[in-house]
Write a protein that holds these residues in place. Sequence first.
Motif, PDB file in Angstrom:
ATOM      1  N   TRP A 172      -1.023  49.590 -15.180  1.00 20.11           N
ATOM      2  CA  TRP A 172      -0.452  48.829 -14.072  1.00 20.11           C
ATOM      3  C   TRP A 172       0.661  47.915 -14.582  1.00 20.11           C
ATOM      4  CZ3 TRP A 172       0.392  43.799 -12.902  1.00 20.11           C
ATOM      5  CH2 TRP A 172       0.781  43.511 -11.584  1.00 20.11           C
ATOM      6  N   ALA A 173       0.395  47.211 -15.679  1.00 22.08           N
ATOM      7  CA  ALA A 173       1.400  46.293 -16.232  1.00 22.08           C
ATOM      8  C   ALA A 173       2.658  47.047 -16.646  1.00 22.08           C
ATOM      9  CB  ALA A 173       0.805  45.540 -17.422  1.00 22.08           C
ATOM     10  N   LEU A 174       2.490  48.188 -17.290  1.00 26.36           N
ATOM     11  CA  LEU A 174       3.653  48.977 -17.701  1.00 26.36           C
ATOM     12  C   LEU A 174       4.461  49.447 -16.488  1.00 26.36           C
ATOM     13  CD1 LEU A 174       2.043  51.106 -20.549  1.00 26.36           C
ATOM     14  CD2 LEU A 174       3.769  49.304 -20.823  1.00 26.36           C
ATOM     15  N   ASN A 175       3.787  49.834 -15.434  1.00 27.46           N
ATOM     16  CA  ASN A 175       4.469  50.315 -14.234  1.00 27.46           C
ATOM     17  C   ASN A 175       5.160  49.215 -13.439  1.00 27.46           C
ATOM     18  OD1 ASN A 175       3.820  53.050 -14.597  1.00 27.46           O
ATOM     19  ND2 ASN A 175       1.840  52.790 -13.600  1.00 27.46           N
ATOM     20  N   HIS A 176       4.711  47.984 -13.586  1.00 24.51           N
ATOM     21  CA  HIS A 176       5.238  46.890 -12.767  1.00 24.51           C
ATOM     22  C   HIS A 176       6.007  45.821 -13.553  1.00 24.51           C
ATOM     23  CE1 HIS A 176       2.195  48.709 -10.153  1.00 24.51           C
ATOM     24  NE2 HIS A 176       2.968  48.291  -9.173  1.00 24.51           N
ATOM     25  N   MET A 177       6.111  45.973 -14.857  1.00 27.72           N
ATOM     26  CA  MET A 177       6.712  44.927 -15.677  1.00 27.72           C
ATOM     27  C   MET A 177       8.159  44.641 -15.302  1.00 27.72           C
ATOM     28  SD  MET A 177       5.511  42.906 -17.780  1.00 27.72           S
ATOM     29  CE  MET A 177       6.350  41.440 -18.281  1.00 27.72           C
ATOM     30  N   LYS A 178       8.974  45.664 -15.072  1.00 28.63           N
ATOM     31  CA  LYS A 178      10.375  45.441 -14.707  1.00 28.63           C
ATOM     32  C   LYS A 178      10.483  44.615 -13.433  1.00 28.63           C
ATOM     33  CE  LYS A 178      12.450  49.465 -16.908  1.00 28.63           C
ATOM     34  NZ  LYS A 178      13.133  50.755 -16.718  1.00 28.63           N
ATOM     35  N   SER A 179       9.686  44.972 -12.461  1.00 27.53           N
ATOM     36  CA  SER A 179       9.707  44.253 -11.192  1.00 27.53           C
ATOM     37  C   SER A 179       9.252  42.805 -11.371  1.00 27.53           C
ATOM     38  CB  SER A 179       8.812  44.965 -10.180  1.00 27.53           C
ATOM     39  OG  SER A 179       8.695  44.218  -8.999  1.00 27.53           O
ATOM     40  N   ILE A 180       8.230  42.607 -12.150  1.00 23.61           N
ATOM     41  CA  ILE A 180       7.721  41.255 -12.396  1.00 23.61           C
ATOM     42  C   ILE A 180       8.785  40.405 -13.088  1.00 23.61           C
ATOM     43  CG2 ILE A 180       6.031  39.930 -13.762  1.00 23.61           C
ATOM     44  CD1 ILE A 180       4.036  42.256 -13.153  1.00 23.61           C
ATOM     45  N   LEU A 181       9.409  40.955 -14.116  1.00 25.82           N
ATOM     46  CA  LEU A 181      10.453  40.214 -14.828  1.00 25.82           C
ATOM     47  C   LEU A 181      11.626  39.899 -13.909  1.00 25.82           C
ATOM     48  CD1 LEU A 181      10.402  42.061 -18.268  1.00 25.82           C
ATOM     49  CD2 LEU A 181       9.466  39.793 -17.723  1.00 25.82           C
ATOM     50  N   LYS A 182      11.990  40.847 -13.050  1.00 17.20           N
ATOM     51  CA  LYS A 182      13.074  40.644 -12.084  1.00 17.20           C
ATOM     52  C   LYS A 182      12.731  39.474 -11.161  1.00 17.20           C
ATOM     53  CE  LYS A 182      15.150  42.903  -8.112  1.00 17.20           C
ATOM     54  NZ  LYS A 182      15.063  44.082  -7.251  1.00 17.20           N
ATOM     55  N   HIS A 183      11.504  39.463 -10.638  1.00 19.70           N
ATOM     56  CA  HIS A 183      11.091  38.384  -9.732  1.00 19.70           C
ATOM     57  C   HIS A 183      11.031  37.036 -10.449  1.00 19.70           C
ATOM     58  CE1 HIS A 183       9.986  41.701  -7.057  1.00 19.70           C
ATOM     59  NE2 HIS A 183      10.179  40.819  -6.108  1.00 19.70           N
ATOM     60  N   ARG A 184      10.648  37.042 -11.695  1.00 20.64           N
ATOM     61  CA  ARG A 184      10.623  35.791 -12.460  1.00 20.64           C
ATOM     62  C   ARG A 184      12.026  35.222 -12.601  1.00 20.64           C
ATOM     63  NH1 ARG A 184       6.505  37.249 -17.459  1.00 20.64           N
ATOM     64  NH2 ARG A 184       4.613  37.356 -16.193  1.00 20.64           N
ATOM     65  N   LYS A 185      13.010  36.081 -12.887  1.00 23.57           N
ATOM     66  CA  LYS A 185      14.400  35.617 -13.008  1.00 23.57           C
ATOM     67  C   LYS A 185      14.907  35.051 -11.693  1.00 23.57           C
ATOM     68  CE  LYS A 185      16.200  38.342 -16.823  1.00 23.57           C
ATOM     69  NZ  LYS A 185      17.199  39.316 -17.265  1.00 23.57           N
ATOM     70  N   ILE A 186      14.609  35.739 -10.597  1.00 19.72           N
ATOM     71  CA  ILE A 186      15.032  35.270  -9.288  1.00 19.72           C
ATOM     72  C   ILE A 186      14.413  33.906  -9.011  1.00 19.72           C
ATOM     73  CG2 ILE A 186      14.788  35.690  -6.798  1.00 19.72           C
ATOM     74  CD1 ILE A 186      14.960  38.737  -7.495  1.00 19.72           C
ATOM     75  N   TYR A 187      13.152  33.769  -9.309  1.00 25.32           N
ATOM     76  CA  TYR A 187      12.448  32.499  -9.074  1.00 25.32           C
ATOM     77  C   TYR A 187      13.056  31.383  -9.930  1.00 25.32           C
ATOM     78  CZ  TYR A 187       8.782  29.034  -8.716  1.00 25.32           C
ATOM     79  OH  TYR A 187       8.084  27.868  -8.491  1.00 25.32           O
ATOM     80  N   GLU A 188      13.289  31.669 -11.212  1.00 23.74           N
ATOM     81  CA  GLU A 188      13.850  30.657 -12.118  1.00 23.74           C
ATOM     82  C   GLU A 188      15.248  30.216 -11.690  1.00 23.74           C
ATOM     83  OE1 GLU A 188      13.508  32.417 -15.989  1.00 23.74           O
ATOM     84  OE2 GLU A 188      11.334  32.189 -16.017  1.00 23.74           O
ATOM     85  N   LYS A 189      16.048  31.138 -11.172  1.00 24.12           N
ATOM     86  CA  LYS A 189      17.396  30.784 -10.699  1.00 24.12           C
ATOM     87  C   LYS A 189      17.324  29.866  -9.487  1.00 24.12           C
ATOM     88  CE  LYS A 189      19.866  34.833 -12.352  1.00 24.12           C
ATOM     89  NZ  LYS A 189      20.593  36.062 -11.982  1.00 24.12           N
ATOM     90  N   GLY A 190      16.279  30.023  -8.684  1.00 28.06           N
ATOM     91  CA  GLY A 190      16.128  29.208  -7.490  1.00 28.06           C
ATOM     92  C   GLY A 190      15.655  27.790  -7.775  1.00 28.06           C
ATOM     93  N   LEU A 191      15.160  27.548  -8.962  1.00 29.16           N
ATOM     94  CA  LEU A 191      14.650  26.202  -9.294  1.00 29.16           C
ATOM     95  C   LEU A 191      15.717  25.233  -9.613  1.00 29.16           C
ATOM     96  CD1 LEU A 191      11.456  26.969 -11.383  1.00 29.16           C
ATOM     97  CD2 LEU A 191      11.614  26.251  -9.029  1.00 29.16           C
TER      98      LEU A 191
END
Length: 123
Positions: free
Chosen positions: A104-123
Amino acid sequence: MTKNLEKSSFVEICPIRNVVARFGNKWALLIIILLHENGRTRFNQLGKCIPDISSKVLANTLHVLEVDGLLTRTVYPEVPIRVEYELTDSGESLVPIINSLTDWALNHMKSILKHRKIYEKGL
């Protein structure tokens, strides 16, 4: 006051919280996988397989896994002392679950990292 005690008692005995909390340590799942792959393994061999874990953390993690019945610890009366660890049937039964979580982690890691970047930019 009694309601608060009842609530905390339920939280403490909640099976999911209780068991998953034991794996909050980032090393526990890795140790289970290493013991699955290598079978009976000595303490120092485990330490060499995980070079960035301290001896104290390794010992504590192994102790928690032993207390929960996920591995056995065998001490041989030799000089120097030899200690080996091996998964129990309960420990082995976790391996497919860990493998599924890894997939599951391997299949979703790119998406998770993408969302983390989006979240960090919004802070």
